[in-house]
Scaffold this motif. Structure first.
Motif, PDB file in Angstrom:
ATOM      1  N   HIS A 106      -7.067  20.839  53.793  1.00 58.19           N
ATOM      2  CA  HIS A 106      -6.806  22.091  54.506  1.00 58.19           C
ATOM      3  C   HIS A 106      -7.788  23.227  54.195  1.00 58.19           C
ATOM      4  O   HIS A 106      -7.851  24.197  54.960  1.00 58.19           O
ATOM      5  N   PHE A 107      -8.520  23.133  53.097  1.00 55.99           N
ATOM      6  CA  PHE A 107      -9.398  24.249  52.719  1.00 55.99           C
ATOM      7  C   PHE A 107     -10.775  23.749  52.282  1.00 55.99           C
ATOM      8  O   PHE A 107     -11.318  24.177  51.267  1.00 55.99           O
ATOM      9  N   SER A 108     -11.345  22.853  53.077  1.00 64.20           N
ATOM     10  CA  SER A 108     -12.625  22.245  52.710  1.00 64.20           C
ATOM     11  C   SER A 108     -13.803  22.737  53.550  1.00 64.20           C
ATOM     12  O   SER A 108     -14.943  22.332  53.318  1.00 64.20           O
ATOM     13  N   LYS A 109     -13.553  23.613  54.521  1.00 65.77           N
ATOM     14  CA  LYS A 109     -14.635  24.108  55.372  1.00 65.77           C
ATOM     15  C   LYS A 109     -15.546  25.046  54.575  1.00 65.77           C
ATOM     16  O   LYS A 109     -15.127  25.644  53.574  1.00 65.77           O
ATOM     17  N   THR A 110     -16.770  25.188  55.041  1.00 70.28           N
ATOM     18  CA  THR A 110     -17.728  26.041  54.327  1.00 70.28           C
ATOM     19  C   THR A 110     -17.268  27.494  54.260  1.00 70.28           C
ATOM     20  O   THR A 110     -17.613  28.213  53.321  1.00 70.28           O
ATOM     21  N   TYR A 111     -16.480  27.935  55.222  1.00 71.56           N
ATOM     22  CA  TYR A 111     -16.038  29.328  55.239  1.00 71.56           C
ATOM     23  C   TYR A 111     -14.798  29.563  54.365  1.00 71.56           C
ATOM     24  O   TYR A 111     -14.398  30.708  54.146  1.00 71.56           O
ATOM     25  N   HIS A 112     -14.187  28.525  53.857  1.00 73.80           N
ATOM     26  CA  HIS A 112     -13.003  28.702  53.012  1.00 73.80           C
ATOM     27  C   HIS A 112     -13.391  29.195  51.623  1.00 73.80           C
ATOM     28  O   HIS A 112     -14.391  28.765  51.045  1.00 73.80           O
ATOM     29  N   LEU A 113     -12.553  30.089  51.076  1.00 72.42           N
ATOM     30  CA  LEU A 113     -12.777  30.656  49.752  1.00 72.42           C
ATOM     31  C   LEU A 113     -11.529  30.492  48.890  1.00 72.42           C
ATOM     32  O   LEU A 113     -10.413  30.519  49.408  1.00 72.42           O
ATOM     33  N   LEU A 114     -11.731  30.340  47.589  1.00 77.73           N
ATOM     34  CA  LEU A 114     -10.625  30.363  46.623  1.00 77.73           C
ATOM     35  C   LEU A 114     -10.630  31.722  45.945  1.00 77.73           C
ATOM     36  O   LEU A 114     -11.693  32.234  45.582  1.00 77.73           O
ATOM     37  N   LYS A 141     -14.840  22.425  46.497  1.00 71.84           N
ATOM     38  CA  LYS A 141     -14.588  23.853  46.258  1.00 71.84           C
ATOM     39  C   LYS A 141     -14.542  24.194  44.771  1.00 71.84           C
ATOM     40  O   LYS A 141     -14.651  25.370  44.401  1.00 71.84           O
ATOM     41  N   LEU A 142     -14.382  23.201  43.910  1.00 68.69           N
ATOM     42  CA  LEU A 142     -14.323  23.456  42.471  1.00 68.69           C
ATOM     43  C   LEU A 142     -15.566  22.973  41.735  1.00 68.69           C
ATOM     44  O   LEU A 142     -15.726  23.246  40.544  1.00 68.69           O
ATOM     45  N   ASN A 143     -16.434  22.264  42.426  1.00 66.36           N
ATOM     46  CA  ASN A 143     -17.613  21.700  41.780  1.00 66.36           C
ATOM     47  C   ASN A 143     -18.771  22.694  41.851  1.00 66.36           C
ATOM     48  O   ASN A 143     -19.496  22.764  42.833  1.00 66.36           O
ATOM     49  N   SER A 144     -18.938  23.467  40.780  1.00 64.56           N
ATOM     50  CA  SER A 144     -19.979  24.494  40.747  1.00 64.56           C
ATOM     51  C   SER A 144     -21.267  24.008  40.088  1.00 64.56           C
ATOM     52  O   SER A 144     -22.247  24.746  40.027  1.00 64.56           O
ATOM     53  N   ILE A 145     -21.280  22.761  39.615  1.00 72.41           N
ATOM     54  CA  ILE A 145     -22.453  22.242  38.906  1.00 72.41           C
ATOM     55  C   ILE A 145     -23.663  22.198  39.833  1.00 72.41           C
ATOM     56  O   ILE A 145     -23.609  21.623  40.924  1.00 72.41           O
ATOM     57  N   GLY A 146     -24.754  22.825  39.398  1.00 70.93           N
ATOM     58  CA  GLY A 146     -25.992  22.800  40.164  1.00 70.93           C
ATOM     59  C   GLY A 146     -26.061  23.782  41.307  1.00 70.93           C
ATOM     60  O   GLY A 146     -27.075  23.847  42.016  1.00 70.93           O
ATOM     61  N   LYS A 147     -25.009  24.576  41.512  1.00 70.09           N
ATOM     62  CA  LYS A 147     -24.993  25.531  42.621  1.00 70.09           C
ATOM     63  C   LYS A 147     -25.454  26.901  42.165  1.00 70.09           C
ATOM     64  O   LYS A 147     -25.240  27.293  41.015  1.00 70.09           O
ATOM     65  N   ARG A 148     -26.077  27.627  43.057  1.00 73.40           N
ATOM     66  CA  ARG A 148     -26.439  29.012  42.787  1.00 73.40           C
ATOM     67  C   ARG A 148     -25.177  29.872  42.896  1.00 73.40           C
ATOM     68  O   ARG A 148     -24.241  29.507  43.607  1.00 73.40           O
ATOM     69  N   GLU A 151     -23.601  30.398  46.165  1.00 69.89           N
ATOM     70  CA  GLU A 151     -23.163  29.199  46.873  1.00 69.89           C
ATOM     71  C   GLU A 151     -21.761  28.751  46.449  1.00 69.89           C
ATOM     72  O   GLU A 151     -21.192  27.840  47.048  1.00 69.89           O
ATOM     73  N   ILE A 152     -21.222  29.393  45.415  1.00 72.34           N
ATOM     74  CA  ILE A 152     -19.908  29.014  44.902  1.00 72.34           C
ATOM     75  C   ILE A 152     -18.828  29.793  45.661  1.00 72.34           C
ATOM     76  O   ILE A 152     -18.831  31.029  45.648  1.00 72.34           O
ATOM     77  N   PRO A 153     -17.903  29.105  46.325  1.00 66.88           N
ATOM     78  CA  PRO A 153     -16.937  29.762  47.224  1.00 66.88           C
ATOM     79  C   PRO A 153     -15.726  30.355  46.504  1.00 66.88           C
ATOM     80  O   PRO A 153     -14.577  30.058  46.837  1.00 66.88           O
TER      81      PRO A 153
END
Length: 240
Positions: A106-114, A141-148, A151-153
């Motif tokens: 339900h919350f996997s789209k690029t525009y979704h935020l936690l 949405k929880l995998n921040s490894i390697g992201k700028r 890019e982390i939602p």
């Protein structure tokens, strides 16, 4: 990210409650007891023994576990608002599996935020670490490894309130008070969750507390966006 342009329907508000992995320090194996003593020696100093300090173990993912994840999401239809709450409880692995399914389905789209309060320092990494402990695949949405960073939602209401002042810590209780939002801490607070869970064995009370925090987090975002606060009639619990 401009707060005023955020679509509130794209945000999953959340809060977690954690406790030590075991009720008593003595239940840890000998190696884990030594690791706990080493981990906390500079915080404890000589005021507490490792055993006396153990009820605080819930704030470390290496020694704690999640007993509740509550989420909330806003639905807008024909000018009406419906803020829906959902909580996951039970054994920790089931909590994490079900929460992961919610994110993926339900919350996997690029525009979704936690969004959480102090989520970047606590909730999000704690959930991710406990998923790894249980050998579960991290939702994107929880995998921040390697992201700028951009890019982390993740949204963090404490970070939003800082306005760039990274020395500033503001509790959820204080921030709701300052902003004129009903306090979520009208029953228990985080320091009492250990006793409520292990002594009272009252998980329902913890769930109610966790859900109140989720509502408070959503209210803070509404206030920061200068929108009308949620009314009780606009808040409901759902099954997904």
């Amino acid at each position: 990210m401009q707060l005023q342009k955020l679509n509130l329907e794209h945000i999953l508000f959340l809060d977690i409650e954690t406790v030590p992995e075991y009720a008593l320090f003595e239940e840890l194996d000998e190696i884990k007891q030594e690791l706990w003593a080493e981990k906390t020696k500079y915080i404890r100093k000589e005021e507490y023994s490792p055993s006396e300090f153990y009820p605080r173990a819930g704030i470390w993912a290496e020694f704690g576990k999640i007993v509740c994840i509550s989420v909330g999401f806003l639905s807008l239809k024909d000018g009406n608002r419906d803020f829906r709450l959902k909580s996951f409880s039970g054994d920790e692995k089931s909590i994490l599996v079900n929460f992961s399914s919610l994110l993926n389905e339900h919350f996997s789209k690029t525009y979704h935020l936690l969004c959480a309060h102090n989520g970047k320092e606590f909730d999000f990494p704690f959930i991710a670490r406990r998923m790894i402990v249980h050998n579960l695949k991290l939702p994107e949405k929880l995998n921040s490894i390697g992201k700028r960073p951009w890019e982390i939602p993740h949204l963090d209401t404490m970070e939003l309130w800082r306005f760039g002042d990274y020395k500033h810590f503001t509790s959820l209780k204080l921030l709701t008070n300052v902003l004129g939002i009903p306090s979520p801490k009208n029953d228990i607070d985080g320091s009492q969750v250990y006793e409520v869970f292990y002594t009272e064995k009252n998980v329902s009370r913890i769930i109610e507390y966790c859900e109140r925090d989720v509502v408070a987090i959503a209210q803070i975002v509404l206030r920061l966006k200068q929108e009308t606060l949620l009314k009780d009639s606009e808040i409901s619990s759902v099954s997904l």
